[in-house]
Design a protein around this motif. Structure first.
Motif, PDB file in Angstrom:
ATOM      1  N   PHE A  66       7.077   3.928  -1.054  1.00 34.19           N
ATOM      2  CA  PHE A  66       5.844   3.209  -1.371  1.00 34.19           C
ATOM      3  C   PHE A  66       5.868   1.781  -0.847  1.00 34.19           C
ATOM      4  N   ASN A  67       7.032   1.129  -0.843  1.00 25.11           N
ATOM      5  CA  ASN A  67       7.091  -0.246  -0.353  1.00 25.11           C
ATOM      6  C   ASN A  67       6.714  -0.334   1.129  1.00 25.11           C
ATOM      7  N   ASN A  68       7.228   0.592   1.937  1.00 29.75           N
ATOM      8  CA  ASN A  68       6.840   0.623   3.355  1.00 29.75           C
ATOM      9  C   ASN A  68       5.353   0.942   3.504  1.00 29.75           C
ATOM     10  N   PHE A  69       4.894   1.907   2.727  1.00 30.65           N
ATOM     11  CA  PHE A  69       3.477   2.294   2.774  1.00 30.65           C
ATOM     12  C   PHE A  69       2.595   1.103   2.420  1.00 30.65           C
ATOM     13  N   SER A  70       2.994   0.369   1.399  1.00 33.36           N
ATOM     14  CA  SER A  70       2.236  -0.809   0.979  1.00 33.36           C
ATOM     15  C   SER A  70       2.234  -1.884   2.062  1.00 33.36           C
ATOM     16  N   ALA A  71       3.343  -2.026   2.781  1.00 36.12           N
ATOM     17  CA  ALA A  71       3.406  -3.003   3.874  1.00 36.12           C
ATOM     18  C   ALA A  71       2.466  -2.603   5.011  1.00 36.12           C
ATOM     19  N   TYR A  72       2.390  -1.308   5.301  1.00 38.82           N
ATOM     20  CA  TYR A  72       1.449  -0.855   6.330  1.00 38.82           C
ATOM     21  C   TYR A  72       0.008  -1.142   5.913  1.00 38.82           C
ATOM     22  N   ALA A  73      -0.252  -1.081   4.624  1.00 45.97           N
ATOM     23  CA  ALA A  73      -1.611  -1.313   4.125  1.00 45.97           C
ATOM     24  C   ALA A  73      -2.028  -2.779   4.228  1.00 45.97           C
ATOM     25  N   ASP A  74      -1.082  -3.669   4.557  1.00 48.24           N
ATOM     26  CA  ASP A  74      -1.440  -5.076   4.745  1.00 48.24           C
ATOM     27  C   ASP A  74      -2.328  -5.266   5.979  1.00 48.24           C
ATOM     28  N   LEU A  75      -2.182  -4.380   6.975  1.00 43.33           N
ATOM     29  CA  LEU A  75      -3.092  -4.396   8.124  1.00 43.33           C
ATOM     30  C   LEU A  75      -4.272  -3.481   7.785  1.00 43.33           C
ATOM     31  N   PRO A  76      -5.495  -3.937   7.994  1.00 41.09           N
ATOM     32  CA  PRO A  76      -6.637  -3.177   7.476  1.00 41.09           C
ATOM     33  C   PRO A  76      -7.041  -1.944   8.280  1.00 41.09           C
ATOM     34  N   THR A  77      -6.685  -1.842   9.569  1.00 37.93           N
ATOM     35  CA  THR A  77      -7.239  -0.764  10.392  1.00 37.93           C
ATOM     36  C   THR A  77      -6.186  -0.191  11.331  1.00 37.93           C
ATOM     37  N   TYR A  78      -6.181   1.148  11.420  1.00 34.01           N
ATOM     38  CA  TYR A  78      -5.295   1.858  12.342  1.00 34.01           C
ATOM     39  C   TYR A  78      -6.082   2.956  13.048  1.00 34.01           C
ATOM     40  N   CYS A  79      -5.761   3.173  14.308  1.00 30.56           N
ATOM     41  CA  CYS A  79      -6.281   4.326  15.042  1.00 30.56           C
ATOM     42  C   CYS A  79      -5.252   5.443  14.895  1.00 30.56           C
ATOM     43  N   LEU A  80      -5.664   6.556  14.307  1.00 32.03           N
ATOM     44  CA  LEU A  80      -4.726   7.655  14.061  1.00 32.03           C
ATOM     45  C   LEU A  80      -4.932   8.778  15.076  1.00 32.03           C
TER      46      LEU A  80
END
Length: 139
Positions: free
Chosen positions: A57-71
């Motif tokens: 969850f900590n890594n996931f939460s860090a990724y959520a600091d950036l608002p947008t991703y192209c998947l």
């Protein structure tokens, strides 16, 4: 002679009507197929996000600091909006992830919106899936 012209006119109108109905049917069928596929691609991304959250969850939460991703592939490599060339492999679909993060009562809540879009002759269409994530270890 008049009867022959009238008969040809009626037959022509019937053929035109059948062609128009067939064209609309094929167009609606293709739209339904794309709508279903877009929904599947959005849900696939949500399931991937769920596994990312559960693994760390900590890594996931860090990724959520950036608002947008192209998947275009299921990874956090492509930040920002998708370009025209960043479609899901061998498809016409673009999949974009939008994060919003908030803290409520000391708990981090991450809202993830996955939008899968495609363009056809009728314009731009999309399928959207919104999910809230939190640390499953918190009570």
């Amino acid at each position: 002679m008049f009867e022959v012209v009238l008969a040809l006119f009626i037959i022509t109108m019937i053929i035109v009507a059948v062609v128009i109905l067939s064209t609309n049917s094929i167009s609606n069928s293709l739209f339904s197929k794309n709508k279903t596929l877009a929904g599947r691609y959005s849900q696939e991304a949500v399931e991937w996000l769920r596994s990312e959250r559960e693994s760390n969850f900590n890594n996931f939460s860090a990724y959520a600091d950036l608002p947008t991703y192209c998947l275009d592939s299921l990874s956090f490599l492509n930040t920002g909006l998708c370009s025209e060339s960043e479609t899901i492999s061998d498809t016409v679909f673009e999949r974009t992830l939008y994060f919003t993060k908030q803290v409520s009562s000391g708990k981090t809540i991450i809202d993830a919106t996955v939008v899968t879009t495609w363009t056809d002759s009728k314009g731009v269409h999309s399928s959207r899936s919104v999910t809230s994530f939190n640390d499953i270890r918190e009570r």
